[in-house]
Motif scaffolding. Sequence first.
Motif, PDB file in Angstrom:
ATOM      1  N   HIS A 109      -2.526   1.791   8.049  1.00 34.62           N
ATOM      2  CA  HIS A 109      -2.899   3.055   8.984  1.00 34.62           C
ATOM      3  C   HIS A 109      -2.794   3.500   9.725  1.00 34.62           C
ATOM      4  O   HIS A 109      -2.526   4.303  10.809  1.00 34.62           O
ATOM      5  CB  HIS A 109      -3.235   4.512   7.339  1.00 34.62           C
ATOM      6  CG  HIS A 109      -3.130   5.295   7.384  1.00 34.62           C
ATOM      7  ND1 HIS A 109      -2.190   6.566   7.666  1.00 34.62           N
ATOM      8  CD2 HIS A 109      -4.240   6.674   7.605  1.00 34.62           C
ATOM      9  CE1 HIS A 109      -2.155   7.650   8.160  1.00 34.62           C
ATOM     10  NE2 HIS A 109      -3.387   8.204   7.365  1.00 34.62           N
ATOM     11  N   ALA A 110      -4.264   3.369  10.090  1.00 36.02           N
ATOM     12  CA  ALA A 110      -4.749   3.217  10.822  1.00 36.02           C
ATOM     13  C   ALA A 110      -4.137   2.968  12.452  1.00 36.02           C
ATOM     14  O   ALA A 110      -3.998   2.985  13.728  1.00 36.02           O
ATOM     15  CB  ALA A 110      -6.470   2.862  11.241  1.00 36.02           C
ATOM     16  N   GLN A 111      -3.001   1.405  11.747  1.00 36.98           N
ATOM     17  CA  GLN A 111      -2.388   1.257  12.910  1.00 36.98           C
ATOM     18  C   GLN A 111      -1.183   1.997  13.526  1.00 36.98           C
ATOM     19  O   GLN A 111      -0.586   1.486  15.142  1.00 36.98           O
ATOM     20  CB  GLN A 111      -2.115  -0.381  12.482  1.00 36.98           C
ATOM     21  CG  GLN A 111      -3.668  -1.351  12.504  1.00 36.98           C
ATOM     22  CD  GLN A 111      -4.351  -1.460  14.588  1.00 36.98           C
ATOM     23  OE1 GLN A 111      -3.824  -2.278  14.786  1.00 36.98           O
ATOM     24  NE2 GLN A 111      -5.123  -1.483  14.176  1.00 36.98           N
ATOM     25  N   SER A 112      -0.918   2.278  12.525  1.00 38.05           N
ATOM     26  CA  SER A 112       1.061   2.848  13.585  1.00 38.05           C
ATOM     27  C   SER A 112       1.008   4.546  12.744  1.00 38.05           C
ATOM     28  O   SER A 112      -0.095   5.342  12.659  1.00 38.05           O
ATOM     29  CB  SER A 112       1.537   2.271  12.034  1.00 38.05           C
ATOM     30  OG  SER A 112       1.417   2.895  10.686  1.00 38.05           O
ATOM     31  N   GLY A 113       1.966   4.898  13.754  1.00 36.95           N
ATOM     32  CA  GLY A 113       2.399   6.431  13.935  1.00 36.95           C
ATOM     33  C   GLY A 113       3.465   6.746  12.931  1.00 36.95           C
ATOM     34  O   GLY A 113       3.017   7.696  12.797  1.00 36.95           O
ATOM     35  N   SER A 114       3.872   6.251  12.301  1.00 34.52           N
ATOM     36  CA  SER A 114       4.969   7.031  11.602  1.00 34.52           C
ATOM     37  C   SER A 114       4.737   6.515   9.869  1.00 34.52           C
ATOM     38  O   SER A 114       4.405   5.173   9.766  1.00 34.52           O
ATOM     39  CB  SER A 114       6.105   7.349  12.310  1.00 34.52           C
ATOM     40  OG  SER A 114       6.691   5.545  11.900  1.00 34.52           O
ATOM     41  N   VAL A 115       5.540   6.857   9.117  1.00 25.84           N
ATOM     42  CA  VAL A 115       4.727   6.408   7.629  1.00 25.84           C
ATOM     43  C   VAL A 115       6.167   5.440   7.737  1.00 25.84           C
ATOM     44  O   VAL A 115       5.771   4.249   7.206  1.00 25.84           O
ATOM     45  CB  VAL A 115       6.138   8.019   6.976  1.00 25.84           C
ATOM     46  CG1 VAL A 115       6.789   7.304   5.645  1.00 25.84           C
ATOM     47  CG2 VAL A 115       5.250   8.879   6.281  1.00 25.84           C
ATOM     48  N   SER A 116       7.131   5.207   8.433  1.00 20.23           N
ATOM     49  CA  SER A 116       8.869   4.177   8.478  1.00 20.23           C
ATOM     50  C   SER A 116       7.162   3.089   8.743  1.00 20.23           C
ATOM     51  O   SER A 116       7.529   1.776   7.706  1.00 20.23           O
ATOM     52  CB  SER A 116       9.755   4.690   9.143  1.00 20.23           C
ATOM     53  OG  SER A 116       9.341   4.842  10.414  1.00 20.23           O
ATOM     54  N   GLU A 117       6.133   2.892   9.681  1.00 22.23           N
ATOM     55  CA  GLU A 117       5.663   1.904  10.312  1.00 22.23           C
ATOM     56  C   GLU A 117       4.724   1.434   9.084  1.00 22.23           C
ATOM     57  O   GLU A 117       4.729   0.148   9.596  1.00 22.23           O
ATOM     58  CB  GLU A 117       5.042   2.408  11.657  1.00 22.23           C
ATOM     59  CG  GLU A 117       4.967   1.503  12.489  1.00 22.23           C
ATOM     60  CD  GLU A 117       4.190   1.252  13.891  1.00 22.23           C
ATOM     61  OE1 GLU A 117       4.573   2.513  14.223  1.00 22.23           O
ATOM     62  OE2 GLU A 117       3.401   0.366  14.530  1.00 22.23           O
TER      63      GLU A 117
END
Lengths: 237, 152
Positions: free
Chosen positions: A71-79
Amino acid sequence: MPDLNPAQEPPLPSKDTTSIPLPPPKQFVPSLRYPSNRKSIYDRNLNRTKTSDISLASFAYLFNALITYHHAQSGSVSEIENRLNRAGYPIGIKLLDLLLYRQVAAQSSSSRNTAARPTRMIDLLQFIQGTLWRALFNRPADALEQSTTKKNEYMIIDNEPVVNTFISIPKEMSQLNCAAFVAGIIEGVCDAAGFSTDGVSAHWAGEGDEMWPGKTIYLLRFRESVIEREEALKAGG
Amino acid sequence: MQGSDVKVVFALLIINKAGGLIYNRTFAPGLQKLDSNDYLILAGTFHGIHAISRSINPAPASPPPLPGHRKTPTTGIESVESSHFRMTCFQTSTGVKFLLFTSPEQPNTDTVVRRCYEIYGDYVIKNPFYSMEMPIRVEKFDRALGGYLVRP
Protein backbone atom coordinates in the motif's frame (compact mmCIF):
# COMPACT_ATOMS: atom_id res chain seq x y z
CA MET A 1 43.16 23.67 2.40
CA PRO A 2 46.02 22.68 0.04
CA ASP A 3 46.24 24.67 -3.15
CA LEU A 4 45.72 22.15 -5.94
CA ASN A 5 46.71 22.76 -9.48
CA PRO A 6 43.57 22.11 -11.55
CA ALA A 7 45.65 20.63 -14.39
CA GLN A 8 47.07 17.90 -12.15
CA GLU A 9 43.77 17.00 -10.55
CA PRO A 10 42.40 13.71 -11.84
CA PRO A 11 39.20 14.14 -13.88
CA LEU A 12 36.89 12.98 -11.13
CA PRO A 13 33.92 14.76 -9.64
CA SER A 14 35.07 16.86 -6.72
CA LYS A 15 32.90 15.07 -4.18
CA ASP A 16 34.94 11.88 -4.71
CA THR A 17 37.87 13.41 -2.87
CA THR A 18 35.76 13.56 0.28
CA SER A 19 33.86 10.29 -0.14
CA ILE A 20 34.36 7.46 2.30
CA PRO A 21 35.68 4.23 0.80
CA LEU A 22 33.21 1.36 0.80
CA PRO A 23 33.69 -1.17 3.58
CA PRO A 24 35.18 -4.49 2.46
CA PRO A 25 32.48 -6.95 1.46
CA LYS A 26 31.16 -8.95 4.36
CA GLN A 27 31.50 -12.65 4.44
CA PHE A 28 28.26 -14.50 3.68
CA VAL A 29 26.50 -15.50 6.83
CA PRO A 30 23.47 -17.72 6.33
CA SER A 31 20.41 -16.11 7.81
CA LEU A 32 18.45 -19.34 8.14
CA ARG A 33 17.74 -19.75 11.81
CA TYR A 34 17.54 -23.13 13.40
CA PRO A 35 15.07 -24.00 16.15
CA SER A 36 16.38 -25.60 19.32
CA ASN A 37 16.08 -29.15 17.95
CA ARG A 38 18.31 -28.16 14.96
CA LYS A 39 15.61 -29.14 12.46
CA SER A 40 14.96 -26.52 9.81
CA ILE A 41 11.94 -26.40 7.53
CA TYR A 42 13.92 -28.48 5.01
CA ASP A 43 14.22 -31.38 7.44
CA ARG A 44 10.49 -31.78 7.75
CA ASN A 45 8.53 -34.35 5.82
CA LEU A 46 6.77 -32.92 2.78
CA ASN A 47 3.77 -35.11 3.48
CA ARG A 48 2.99 -33.75 6.88
CA THR A 49 -0.55 -32.56 6.29
CA LYS A 50 -2.39 -33.43 9.49
CA THR A 51 -0.76 -30.91 11.82
CA SER A 52 0.12 -28.25 9.29
CA ASP A 53 -2.65 -25.84 10.31
CA ILE A 54 -1.32 -22.43 11.22
CA SER A 55 -2.96 -19.87 13.42
CA LEU A 56 -5.18 -17.37 11.64
CA ALA A 57 -3.86 -14.56 13.83
CA SER A 58 -0.26 -15.10 12.75
CA PHE A 59 -1.32 -15.30 9.13
CA ALA A 60 -3.32 -12.09 9.59
CA TYR A 61 -0.24 -10.40 11.04
CA LEU A 62 1.98 -11.37 8.09
CA PHE A 63 -0.69 -10.55 5.51
CA ASN A 64 -1.25 -7.23 7.24
CA ALA A 65 2.45 -6.40 6.92
CA LEU A 66 2.41 -7.44 3.25
CA ILE A 67 -0.57 -5.20 2.47
CA THR A 68 0.80 -2.25 4.44
CA TYR A 69 4.10 -2.52 2.54
CA HIS A 70 2.53 -2.69 -0.90
CA HIS A 71 0.00 0.00 0.00
CA ALA A 72 2.84 2.35 0.90
CA GLN A 73 4.74 1.49 -2.31
CA SER A 74 1.97 1.92 -4.83
CA GLY A 75 -0.15 4.80 -6.02
CA SER A 76 -3.32 3.16 -7.20
CA VAL A 77 -5.75 0.41 -6.29
CA SER A 78 -4.86 -1.61 -9.39
CA GLU A 79 -1.15 -1.39 -8.55
CA ILE A 80 -1.75 -2.78 -5.04
CA GLU A 81 -3.79 -5.63 -6.51
CA ASN A 82 -1.09 -6.29 -9.07
CA ARG A 83 1.61 -6.40 -6.42
CA LEU A 84 -0.45 -8.75 -4.21
CA ASN A 85 -1.04 -10.92 -7.25
CA ARG A 86 2.73 -11.09 -7.91
CA ALA A 87 3.28 -12.01 -4.27
CA GLY A 88 0.94 -14.99 -4.58
CA TYR A 89 2.15 -16.21 -7.99
CA PRO A 90 5.34 -18.05 -6.89
CA ILE A 91 3.36 -19.76 -4.13
CA GLY A 92 0.96 -21.16 -6.73
CA ILE A 93 3.76 -22.48 -8.93
CA LYS A 94 5.26 -24.42 -6.01
CA LEU A 95 1.89 -25.48 -4.58
CA LEU A 96 0.94 -27.41 -7.72
CA ASP A 97 3.97 -29.69 -7.38
CA LEU A 98 3.58 -30.03 -3.63
CA LEU A 99 -0.11 -30.89 -3.79
CA LEU A 100 0.40 -33.48 -6.54
CA TYR A 101 3.19 -35.02 -4.48
CA ARG A 102 0.95 -35.17 -1.42
CA GLN A 103 -1.99 -36.58 -3.38
CA VAL A 104 0.04 -39.68 -4.18
CA ALA A 105 1.19 -40.06 -0.62
CA ALA A 106 -2.42 -39.91 0.56
CA GLN A 107 -3.45 -42.77 -1.74
CA SER A 108 -0.40 -44.95 -1.08
CA SER A 109 -2.02 -48.03 -2.65
CA SER A 110 -1.71 -46.37 -6.03
CA SER A 111 0.96 -47.94 -8.21
CA ARG A 112 2.08 -44.65 -9.75
CA ASN A 113 4.75 -42.79 -7.89
CA THR A 114 3.61 -39.32 -8.98
CA ALA A 115 0.17 -37.94 -9.68
CA ALA A 116 -0.20 -36.45 -13.14
CA ARG A 117 -0.84 -32.74 -13.36
CA PRO A 118 -4.33 -31.86 -14.57
CA THR A 119 -4.29 -31.69 -18.36
CA ARG A 120 -7.93 -31.00 -19.11
CA MET A 121 -9.72 -27.79 -18.28
CA ILE A 122 -12.34 -29.37 -16.04
CA ASP A 123 -9.71 -31.37 -14.15
CA LEU A 124 -7.69 -28.24 -13.53
CA LEU A 125 -10.68 -26.21 -12.35
CA GLN A 126 -11.82 -28.98 -10.04
CA PHE A 127 -8.28 -29.33 -8.74
CA ILE A 128 -8.29 -25.61 -7.88
CA GLN A 129 -11.77 -25.61 -6.40
CA GLY A 130 -11.26 -28.78 -4.38
CA THR A 131 -7.66 -29.80 -3.69
CA LEU A 132 -6.08 -26.35 -3.71
CA TRP A 133 -8.84 -24.76 -1.65
CA ARG A 134 -8.81 -27.59 0.88
CA ALA A 135 -5.04 -27.32 1.26
CA LEU A 136 -5.16 -23.56 1.72
CA PHE A 137 -8.43 -22.98 3.57
CA ASN A 138 -9.57 -26.44 4.69
CA ARG A 139 -12.79 -26.34 2.66
CA PRO A 140 -13.67 -26.38 -1.02
CA ALA A 141 -14.59 -23.17 -2.84
CA ASP A 142 -18.29 -22.40 -2.86
CA ALA A 143 -18.96 -22.47 -6.59
CA LEU A 144 -17.36 -22.95 -9.99
CA GLU A 145 -18.99 -21.37 -13.03
CA GLN A 146 -18.31 -20.73 -16.67
CA SER A 147 -18.95 -17.32 -18.09
CA THR A 148 -22.08 -17.27 -20.25
CA THR A 149 -20.66 -14.76 -22.71
CA LYS A 150 -17.00 -15.72 -23.12
CA LYS A 151 -15.93 -19.31 -23.30
CA ASN A 152 -12.38 -18.62 -22.10
CA GLU A 153 -13.57 -17.15 -18.79
CA TYR A 154 -14.29 -19.18 -15.69
CA MET A 155 -15.29 -18.05 -12.24
CA ILE A 156 -14.51 -19.51 -8.86
CA ILE A 157 -16.67 -18.11 -6.09
CA ASP A 158 -15.76 -17.86 -2.43
CA ASN A 159 -18.48 -16.59 -0.11
CA GLU A 160 -16.12 -15.52 2.63
CA PRO A 161 -12.40 -15.51 1.75
CA VAL A 162 -10.28 -16.46 4.74
CA VAL A 163 -7.63 -13.90 3.81
CA ASN A 164 -10.19 -11.08 4.13
CA THR A 165 -11.43 -12.15 7.58
CA PHE A 166 -10.10 -9.09 9.40
CA ILE A 167 -9.83 -6.66 6.51
CA SER A 168 -12.24 -3.79 5.95
CA ILE A 169 -11.65 -1.68 2.87
CA PRO A 170 -11.94 2.09 3.36
CA LYS A 171 -14.51 3.86 1.18
CA GLU A 172 -12.02 5.71 -1.02
CA MET A 173 -10.62 2.43 -2.40
CA SER A 174 -13.75 0.27 -2.28
CA GLN A 175 -12.73 -1.56 -5.49
CA LEU A 176 -9.70 -3.10 -3.80
CA ASN A 177 -9.97 -6.76 -2.90
CA CYS A 178 -6.99 -8.15 -1.02
CA ALA A 179 -7.92 -11.63 -2.21
CA ALA A 180 -5.87 -10.60 -5.25
CA PHE A 181 -3.18 -12.50 -3.36
CA VAL A 182 -5.22 -15.72 -3.70
CA ALA A 183 -5.86 -14.84 -7.36
CA GLY A 184 -2.08 -14.77 -7.79
CA ILE A 185 -1.82 -18.25 -6.27
CA ILE A 186 -4.47 -19.52 -8.73
CA GLU A 187 -2.60 -17.90 -11.60
CA GLY A 188 0.59 -19.64 -10.51
CA VAL A 189 -1.14 -23.02 -10.39
CA CYS A 190 -2.66 -22.52 -13.87
CA ASP A 191 0.66 -21.44 -15.36
CA ALA A 192 2.56 -24.30 -13.77
CA ALA A 193 -0.02 -26.76 -15.10
CA GLY A 194 0.51 -25.42 -18.63
CA PHE A 195 -2.71 -23.43 -18.85
CA SER A 196 -1.44 -19.95 -19.53
CA THR A 197 -3.83 -17.17 -18.58
CA ASP A 198 -4.33 -13.53 -19.36
CA GLY A 199 -4.51 -12.99 -15.63
CA VAL A 200 -6.60 -14.10 -12.71
CA SER A 201 -8.29 -11.35 -10.75
CA ALA A 202 -10.43 -11.07 -7.62
CA HIS A 203 -13.64 -9.03 -7.64
CA TRP A 204 -16.32 -8.19 -5.11
CA ALA A 205 -19.64 -9.83 -5.95
CA GLY A 206 -21.41 -6.56 -5.17
CA GLU A 207 -23.72 -5.02 -2.63
CA GLY A 208 -26.73 -7.23 -3.35
CA ASP A 209 -25.75 -10.11 -1.11
CA GLU A 210 -26.86 -9.50 2.48
CA MET A 211 -25.91 -13.00 3.59
CA TRP A 212 -22.31 -12.86 2.33
CA PRO A 213 -21.08 -9.27 2.26
CA GLY A 214 -17.54 -10.41 1.53
CA LYS A 215 -18.42 -12.65 -1.40
CA THR A 216 -15.54 -12.72 -3.87
CA ILE A 217 -15.38 -13.89 -7.47
CA TYR A 218 -12.08 -15.05 -8.93
CA LEU A 219 -12.13 -14.52 -12.66
CA LEU A 220 -9.84 -16.82 -14.67
CA ARG A 221 -9.20 -15.67 -18.23
CA PHE A 222 -7.45 -18.38 -20.24
CA ARG A 223 -5.53 -17.68 -23.43
CA GLU A 224 -7.10 -18.53 -26.79
CA SER A 225 -4.39 -21.13 -27.46
CA VAL A 226 -5.41 -23.02 -24.33
CA ILE A 227 -9.05 -23.07 -25.45
CA GLU A 228 -8.06 -24.26 -28.94
CA ARG A 229 -5.98 -27.08 -27.47
CA GLU A 230 -8.87 -28.06 -25.21
CA GLU A 231 -11.26 -28.20 -28.20
CA ALA A 232 -8.78 -30.30 -30.14
CA LEU A 233 -8.43 -32.72 -27.22
CA LYS A 234 -12.18 -32.90 -26.92
CA ALA A 235 -12.56 -33.63 -30.62
CA GLY A 236 -9.86 -36.30 -30.44
CA GLY A 237 -11.76 -37.96 -27.62
CA MET B 1 -41.62 -2.77 32.64
CA GLN B 2 -40.53 -6.34 31.95
CA GLY B 3 -37.52 -7.69 33.75
CA SER B 4 -35.58 -8.36 30.57
CA ASP B 5 -36.32 -4.93 29.16
CA VAL B 6 -34.34 -3.08 31.81
CA LYS B 7 -31.07 -4.77 30.90
CA VAL B 8 -29.84 -2.47 28.20
CA VAL B 9 -26.47 -1.61 26.71
CA PHE B 10 -26.84 2.02 25.70
CA ALA B 11 -23.56 3.09 24.15
CA LEU B 12 -19.87 2.39 23.70
CA LEU B 13 -17.13 5.00 23.61
CA ILE B 14 -13.47 4.30 22.86
CA ILE B 15 -10.85 6.79 24.00
CA ASN B 16 -7.30 6.59 22.69
CA LYS B 17 -4.26 6.93 24.93
CA ALA B 18 -4.06 10.67 24.33
CA GLY B 19 -7.62 11.25 25.54
CA GLY B 20 -9.19 11.67 22.10
CA LEU B 21 -12.53 10.09 21.27
CA ILE B 22 -12.00 7.58 18.47
CA TYR B 23 -15.31 5.70 18.51
CA ASN B 24 -18.79 6.54 19.65
CA ARG B 25 -21.85 4.47 18.97
CA THR B 26 -25.29 4.22 20.50
CA PHE B 27 -26.94 0.80 20.51
CA ALA B 28 -30.25 1.49 22.23
CA PRO B 29 -32.29 4.63 22.86
CA GLY B 30 -32.45 5.87 26.43
CA LEU B 31 -29.52 8.21 26.93
CA GLN B 32 -29.97 11.93 26.43
CA LYS B 33 -28.58 13.06 23.09
CA LEU B 34 -25.31 14.94 23.22
CA ASP B 35 -23.83 16.77 20.27
CA SER B 36 -20.53 15.51 18.94
CA ASN B 37 -18.56 18.29 20.59
CA ASP B 38 -19.95 17.32 23.99
CA TYR B 39 -18.85 13.74 23.41
CA LEU B 40 -15.32 14.96 22.73
CA ILE B 41 -15.37 17.00 25.92
CA LEU B 42 -16.75 14.04 27.88
CA ALA B 43 -13.96 11.83 26.58
CA GLY B 44 -11.23 14.36 27.35
CA THR B 45 -12.57 15.12 30.81
CA PHE B 46 -12.97 11.49 31.72
CA HIS B 47 -9.45 10.79 30.49
CA GLY B 48 -8.11 13.41 32.92
CA ILE B 49 -10.18 12.24 35.88
CA HIS B 50 -9.17 8.65 35.19
CA ALA B 51 -5.48 9.60 35.20
CA ILE B 52 -5.90 11.41 38.54
CA SER B 53 -7.83 8.49 40.01
CA ARG B 54 -4.91 6.24 39.19
CA SER B 55 -2.42 8.41 41.02
CA ILE B 56 -4.52 8.98 44.18
CA ASN B 57 -4.63 5.23 44.70
CA PRO B 58 -4.55 4.80 48.51
CA ALA B 59 -2.76 1.43 48.41
CA PRO B 60 0.54 1.50 50.35
CA ALA B 61 3.67 1.89 48.26
CA SER B 62 4.80 -1.56 47.21
CA PRO B 63 8.50 -2.53 47.17
CA PRO B 64 10.18 -1.96 43.79
CA PRO B 65 9.51 -4.91 41.49
CA LEU B 66 12.15 -7.55 40.83
CA PRO B 67 14.06 -7.19 37.58
CA GLY B 68 12.01 -8.57 34.73
CA HIS B 69 8.77 -8.05 36.62
CA ARG B 70 6.31 -5.26 36.26
CA LYS B 71 4.64 -3.33 39.02
CA THR B 72 1.00 -4.31 39.38
CA PRO B 73 -0.85 -1.56 37.56
CA THR B 74 -3.39 0.54 39.41
CA THR B 75 -6.60 0.58 37.47
CA GLY B 76 -8.20 3.93 38.22
CA ILE B 77 -11.95 4.32 37.86
CA GLU B 78 -13.62 1.08 36.83
CA SER B 79 -17.24 2.09 37.04
CA VAL B 80 -19.46 5.04 37.77
CA GLU B 81 -23.05 4.41 38.79
CA SER B 82 -26.12 6.56 38.98
CA SER B 83 -29.77 5.74 39.52
CA HIS B 84 -30.41 5.28 35.80
CA PHE B 85 -27.17 4.11 34.26
CA ARG B 86 -23.84 2.52 34.95
CA MET B 87 -20.68 3.41 33.13
CA THR B 88 -18.06 0.65 33.01
CA CYS B 89 -14.53 1.63 32.10
CA PHE B 90 -11.93 -0.84 30.91
CA GLN B 91 -8.41 0.31 30.21
CA THR B 92 -6.22 -1.91 28.06
CA SER B 93 -2.53 -2.37 28.81
CA THR B 94 -1.72 0.01 25.95
CA GLY B 95 -3.86 2.79 27.41
CA VAL B 96 -6.97 2.60 25.24
CA LYS B 97 -10.13 3.05 27.29
CA PHE B 98 -13.47 1.40 26.58
CA LEU B 99 -16.47 3.13 28.16
CA LEU B 100 -19.68 1.15 28.20
CA PHE B 101 -22.93 2.81 29.21
CA THR B 102 -25.54 0.35 30.46
CA SER B 103 -28.61 0.31 32.61
CA PRO B 104 -27.78 -0.50 36.27
CA GLU B 105 -29.59 -3.85 35.92
CA GLN B 106 -27.33 -5.10 33.12
CA PRO B 107 -25.20 -7.93 34.56
CA ASN B 108 -21.62 -8.89 33.66
CA THR B 109 -20.68 -5.54 32.21
CA ASP B 110 -16.97 -6.31 32.61
CA THR B 111 -17.39 -9.40 30.41
CA VAL B 112 -19.29 -7.36 27.85
CA VAL B 113 -16.64 -4.67 27.73
CA ARG B 114 -13.85 -7.23 27.38
CA ARG B 115 -15.68 -8.85 24.50
CA CYS B 116 -15.84 -5.40 22.87
CA TYR B 117 -12.07 -5.21 23.35
CA GLU B 118 -11.66 -8.57 21.60
CA ILE B 119 -13.78 -7.40 18.67
CA TYR B 120 -11.66 -4.24 18.54
CA GLY B 121 -8.50 -6.36 18.53
CA ASP B 122 -9.80 -8.53 15.71
CA TYR B 123 -11.35 -6.08 13.30
CA VAL B 124 -9.60 -2.79 14.01
CA ILE B 125 -6.05 -3.71 14.98
CA LYS B 126 -5.75 -6.55 12.48
CA ASN B 127 -7.03 -4.33 9.68
CA PRO B 128 -4.14 -3.06 7.54
CA PHE B 129 -6.02 0.11 6.57
CA TYR B 130 -6.53 1.43 10.11
CA SER B 131 -4.02 3.96 11.38
CA MET B 132 -3.47 3.81 15.13
CA GLU B 133 -5.00 6.49 17.38
CA MET B 134 -7.27 7.71 14.58
CA PRO B 135 -11.08 7.64 14.58
CA ILE B 136 -12.37 4.14 13.85
CA ARG B 137 -14.25 3.86 10.57
CA VAL B 138 -14.10 0.13 10.01
CA GLU B 139 -17.05 -1.61 8.43
CA LYS B 140 -16.50 -5.08 9.88
CA PHE B 141 -16.00 -3.68 13.38
CA ASP B 142 -19.35 -1.91 13.16
CA ARG B 143 -20.99 -5.07 11.92
CA ALA B 144 -19.45 -7.33 14.59
CA LEU B 145 -20.32 -4.90 17.40
CA GLY B 146 -23.86 -4.59 16.06
CA GLY B 147 -24.19 -8.35 15.96
CA TYR B 148 -23.03 -8.57 19.56
CA LEU B 149 -24.79 -5.64 21.22
CA VAL B 150 -27.88 -4.68 19.20
CA ARG B 151 -30.98 -6.52 20.33
CA PRO B 152 -33.07 -7.82 17.45
